[in-house]
Design a protein around this motif. Structure first.
Motif, PDB file in Angstrom:
ATOM      1  N   LYS A  36       0.811  -1.216   0.000  1.00 43.49           N
ATOM      2  CA  LYS A  36       0.000   0.000   0.000  1.00 43.49           C
ATOM      3  C   LYS A  36       0.846   1.268   0.000  1.00 43.49           C
ATOM      4  O   LYS A  36       0.321   2.359  -0.237  1.00 43.49           O
ATOM      5  N   THR A  37       2.125   1.133   0.295  1.00 40.95           N
ATOM      6  CA  THR A  37       3.003   2.302   0.324  1.00 40.95           C
ATOM      7  C   THR A  37       3.479   2.620  -1.089  1.00 40.95           C
ATOM      8  O   THR A  37       4.080   1.774  -1.757  1.00 40.95           O
ATOM      9  N   ALA A  38       3.209   3.825  -1.538  1.00 40.24           N
ATOM     10  CA  ALA A  38       3.645   4.269  -2.867  1.00 40.24           C
ATOM     11  C   ALA A  38       4.878   5.158  -2.729  1.00 40.24           C
ATOM     12  O   ALA A  38       5.142   5.719  -1.661  1.00 40.24           O
ATOM     13  N   VAL A  39       5.611   5.287  -3.814  1.00 38.19           N
ATOM     14  CA  VAL A  39       6.771   6.186  -3.816  1.00 38.19           C
ATOM     15  C   VAL A  39       6.330   7.600  -3.447  1.00 38.19           C
ATOM     16  O   VAL A  39       7.041   8.323  -2.740  1.00 38.19           O
ATOM     17  N   ALA A  40       5.142   7.985  -3.886  1.00 39.46           N
ATOM     18  CA  ALA A  40       4.628   9.323  -3.566  1.00 39.46           C
ATOM     19  C   ALA A  40       4.460   9.506  -2.059  1.00 39.46           C
ATOM     20  O   ALA A  40       4.678  10.610  -1.534  1.00 39.46           O
ATOM     21  N   ALA A  51      10.117  12.208  -8.265  1.00 32.32           N
ATOM     22  CA  ALA A  51      11.225  12.182  -9.223  1.00 32.32           C
ATOM     23  C   ALA A  51      12.567  12.154  -8.507  1.00 32.32           C
ATOM     24  O   ALA A  51      13.518  11.501  -8.961  1.00 32.32           O
ATOM     25  N   ASN A  52      12.662  12.851  -7.367  1.00 29.87           N
ATOM     26  CA  ASN A  52      13.910  12.839  -6.607  1.00 29.87           C
ATOM     27  C   ASN A  52      14.176  11.471  -5.992  1.00 29.87           C
ATOM     28  O   ASN A  52      15.329  11.038  -5.893  1.00 29.87           O
ATOM     29  N   ILE A  53      13.117  10.797  -5.564  1.00 28.98           N
ATOM     30  CA  ILE A  53      13.287   9.433  -5.034  1.00 28.98           C
ATOM     31  C   ILE A  53      13.888   8.539  -6.115  1.00 28.98           C
ATOM     32  O   ILE A  53      14.807   7.751  -5.863  1.00 28.98           O
ATOM     33  N   TYR A  54      13.392   8.694  -7.340  1.00 31.47           N
ATOM     34  CA  TYR A  54      13.853   7.843  -8.440  1.00 31.47           C
ATOM     35  C   TYR A  54      15.293   8.153  -8.866  1.00 31.47           C
ATOM     36  O   TYR A  54      15.889   7.375  -9.608  1.00 31.47           O
ATOM     37  N   ARG A  55      15.842   9.248  -8.391  1.00 33.30           N
ATOM     38  CA  ARG A  55      17.266   9.501  -8.636  1.00 33.30           C
ATOM     39  C   ARG A  55      18.128   8.515  -7.849  1.00 33.30           C
ATOM     40  O   ARG A  55      19.269   8.237  -8.227  1.00 33.30           O
ATOM     41  N   PHE A  56      17.579   7.998  -6.753  1.00 32.10           N
ATOM     42  CA  PHE A  56      18.351   7.119  -5.871  1.00 32.10           C
ATOM     43  C   PHE A  56      17.918   5.655  -5.968  1.00 32.10           C
ATOM     44  O   PHE A  56      18.706   4.756  -5.681  1.00 32.10           O
ATOM     45  N   TYR A  57      16.678   5.428  -6.367  1.00 33.27           N
ATOM     46  CA  TYR A  57      16.160   4.066  -6.519  1.00 33.27           C
ATOM     47  C   TYR A  57      15.410   3.995  -7.839  1.00 33.27           C
ATOM     48  O   TYR A  57      14.502   4.789  -8.079  1.00 33.27           O
ATOM     49  N   ALA A  58      15.771   3.034  -8.656  1.00 31.57           N
ATOM     50  CA  ALA A  58      15.216   2.968 -10.008  1.00 31.57           C
ATOM     51  C   ALA A  58      13.727   2.673 -10.021  1.00 31.57           C
ATOM     52  O   ALA A  58      13.037   3.011 -10.983  1.00 31.57           O
ATOM     53  N   SER A  59      13.226   2.041  -8.955  1.00 32.92           N
ATOM     54  CA  SER A  59      11.821   1.642  -8.934  1.00 32.92           C
ATOM     55  C   SER A  59      11.377   1.411  -7.499  1.00 32.92           C
ATOM     56  O   SER A  59      12.201   1.345  -6.576  1.00 32.92           O
ATOM     57  N   LYS A  60      10.076   1.254  -7.310  1.00 32.15           N
ATOM     58  CA  LYS A  60       9.549   0.882  -5.992  1.00 32.15           C
ATOM     59  C   LYS A  60      10.087  -0.487  -5.595  1.00 32.15           C
ATOM     60  O   LYS A  60      10.376  -0.738  -4.418  1.00 32.15           O
TER      61      LYS A  60
END
Length: 208
Positions: A36-40, A51-60
């Protein structure tokens, strides 16, 4: 969902940013569940954009694996401490399997949402879990080799026997199978007793 995470400070290093992302993700996984936890949600807690999260991790999925690695690394460290101990090999093997069982049982009772994630990780063969399983089997092999060297064990091929022991004890050390046993009205005490009986049987088979 508010986990009381503080916004990420300006000028944070990449290492600090990754740690904060993982800390926040783990807190959300504990409260909401990993599915249930989303990157958002993680980004919102840290005052970042997805988008900043995806700079460090390619995906959930990469975040999921990072948190699973956190959960399993501590267990793996404990197992290797036991495997490299100075006690007789039979005592180390019993303690190793008992500890593996107890750590997964503790997760089942106290951190059910994280237990569900580890169960899914094992069922879906996440890379971090494959490495963990290989490490545990190698630790068992290490104990068997010590037992062979001391004469405590005999007549076995360590690699194949380690694989057999891993398979024989899966109902007590695999999070998903533990959950099935508990669902079938098997108490934690009964499960622990069954493990001890299984270890007794294995140790008798290992004697020269």
């Amino acid at each position: 969902m508010n986990t009381t995470a503080q916004p990420l400070r300006r000028g944070a290093t990449p290492e600090e940013t990754r740690r904060r992302i993982e800390d926040t993700a783990e807190a959300l996984f504990r409260s909401m569940g990993y599915q249930k936890t989303a990157v958002a949600d993680i980004a919102r807690e840290l005052g970042m954009s997805p988008a900043n999260i995806y700079r460090f991790y390619a995906s959930k999925s990469a975040i999921n694996e990072a948190i699973a690695a956190r959960m399993l690394t501590g267990v793996e460290g404990d197992i290797w401490t036991i495997a490299r101990g100075r006690e007789p090999a039979s005592e180390r093997l019993r303690l190793l399997l008992r500890t593996l069982h107890q750590r997964h049982m503790a997760l089942f009772f106290s951190e059910r949402r994280l237990h569900d994630m580890v169960t899914a990780a094992m069922s879906e063969h996440w890379g971090v879990v494959e490495r963990f399983i290989h490490s545990i089997q190698t630790a068992i092999r290490h104990v068997l080799m010590d037992g062979l060297a001391s004469g405590e064990f005999g007549g076995i091929e360590a690699e194949r026997t380690a694989e057999s022991i891993k398979q024989a004890t899966l109902p007590f050390t695999h999070p998903g199978l533990i959950a099935e046993c508990m669902a079938n009205i098997k108490s934690d005490t009964e499960l622990a007793q069954d493990l001890e009986a299984m270890v007794d049987l294995l140790l008798r088979a290992l004697r020269p």
